[in-house]
Write an enzyme that holds these catalytic residues in place. Structure first.
Site, mmCIF file in Angstrom:
data_model
loop_
_atom_site.group_PDB
_atom_site.id
_atom_site.type_symbol
_atom_site.label_atom_id
_atom_site.label_comp_id
_atom_site.label_asym_id
_atom_site.label_seq_id
_atom_site.Cartn_x
_atom_site.Cartn_y
_atom_site.Cartn_z
ATOM 1 N N ASP A 26 4.767 9.010 -0.771
ATOM 2 C CA ASP A 26 4.361 7.808 -1.501
ATOM 3 C C ASP A 26 2.866 7.833 -1.727
ATOM 4 O O ASP A 26 2.106 8.389 -0.931
ATOM 5 C CB ASP A 26 4.802 6.533 -0.766
ATOM 6 C CG ASP A 26 4.170 6.383 0.608
ATOM 7 O OD1 ASP A 26 3.049 5.841 0.693
ATOM 8 O OD2 ASP A 26 4.789 6.817 1.599
ATOM 9 N N GLU A 117 3.482 -5.647 5.382
ATOM 10 C CA GLU A 117 2.571 -5.316 6.468
ATOM 11 C C GLU A 117 1.388 -6.255 6.403
ATOM 12 O O GLU A 117 1.220 -7.000 5.429
ATOM 13 C CB GLU A 117 2.111 -3.855 6.372
ATOM 14 C CG GLU A 117 1.464 -3.485 5.047
ATOM 15 C CD GLU A 117 1.100 -2.010 4.966
ATOM 16 O OE1 GLU A 117 0.345 -1.553 5.835
ATOM 17 O OE2 GLU A 117 1.579 -1.316 4.045
#
Length: 227
Positions: A26, A117
Site C-alpha cells: 500500500d 487509526e
C-alpha cells in the site's frame, strides 16, 4: 508405493493451498514515485492506494499511482484515512467515492478500505466513546455499501480496535479485515474476526510503501475484487 506417493502429494497440495498467500503493498503521497514494474516482477499482485482523508484532503499522487498500478497489471484499490467524528460518516464516504474510492465489478478493483487509526494532533480515538466509534464506522460502512454494493475493508491494529471500539465484533460478517501488525506472524485478529483478509506485516516494501499479504491464493484475491 504409488498409492502412498499419491496420498502424500494430495496432502501436500492441501497444505499448500491452505498456506497460499499473495504479496501486495500500500502506498500514499509519501511515495510519489513507485516502481510498479519491479514490484510486479517480484511477485506482488495487488496495491492499495491512499485517495482521501476526512472531507477535504485528496492525495495529489492518487491518479498517477492508480494509472501506474493499472498499467502494470495489478489488482488495485483505494483507501480513505478516517477522521471519525470530525464530520459525518456519510459525508466522508461520499467524499471518498467521489475521489477514486468507488468500486466496480471488473475483477481488478478491490472494495475501498477505511483506514482506522490515531493521528498526531488529534485526541485519542478522535475523542469518541467506543459506542460512538462503532456507530460512526457502521454509518460509513453502510453508506459505502449502499452506494457501491460492497462493504469496505477495515484497516486497524489490535490495540486501536480494542481501545477505540471496545473490541467490537459488529463487523465480522460484513467487512474484510486488513490487520496492521509488524511481526513474524499476524497473531489473533481483534474484534472476533476469525482471520484477516490482508495482513500489513511491515512498514517497508522494497518497491515503495508498506508490505501487505493477502490471506489466500490469487484466485481468491480476484474473487475479492469481483464481488
Amino acid at each position: 508405493m504409488m498409492i502412498l506417493k499419491s496420498s502424500l502429494f494430495g496432502l501436500l497440495s492441501l497444505i499448500g493451498a491452505a498456506q497460499a498467500t499473495v504479496q501486495g503493498f500500500d502506498i500514499s503521497n509519501y511515495q510519489p514515485s513507485v516502481n510498479f514494474a519491479g514490484a510486479y516482477s517480484s511477485g506482488a499482485r495487488f496495491v492499495i492506494i491512499k485517495a482521501t482523508e476526512g472531507t477535504t484532503y485528496t492525495s495529489p499522487s492518487f491518479s498517477n499511482h492508480y494509472v501506474g498500478a493499472t498499467n502494470a497489471g495489478f489488482i488495485r484499490g483505494a483507501y480513505h484515512f478516517a477522521h471519525p467524528g470530525q464530520t459525518t460518516a456519510a459525508a466522508q464516504a461520499d467524499f471518498f467515492i467521489a475521489n477514486g474510492g468507488g468500486w466496480s465489478r471488473d475483477g481488478i478493483t478491490l472494495p475501498g478500505m477505511l483506514d482506522l487509526e490515531n493521528e498526531s494532533g488529534y485526541a485519542a480515538c478522535w475523542g469518541l466513546s467506543a459506542s460512538s466509534m462503532v456507530a460512526w464506522i457502521k454509518a460509513f460502512s453502510d453508506r459505502y455499501q449502499a452506494r457501491t454494493g460492497r462493504y469496505p475493508m477495515l484497516y486497524t491494529n489490535p490495540s486501536w480496535w480494542s481501545t477505540c471500539t471496545g473490541n467490537s465484533a459488529a463487523f465480522v460478517n460484513t467487512n474484510p479485515l486488513v490487520l496492521a501488525r509488524y511481526a513474524s506472524a499476524p497473531g489473533t485478529p481483534p474484534g472476533g474476526w476469525a482471520y484477516q483478509t490482508i495482513w500489513q506485516n511491515s512498514d517497508s516494501f522494497a518497491y515503495g510503501g508498506d508490505s501487505d499479504i493477502f490471506n489466500g491464493s490469487l484466485d481468491r484475491l480476484v474473487a475479492l475484487a469481483t464481488g
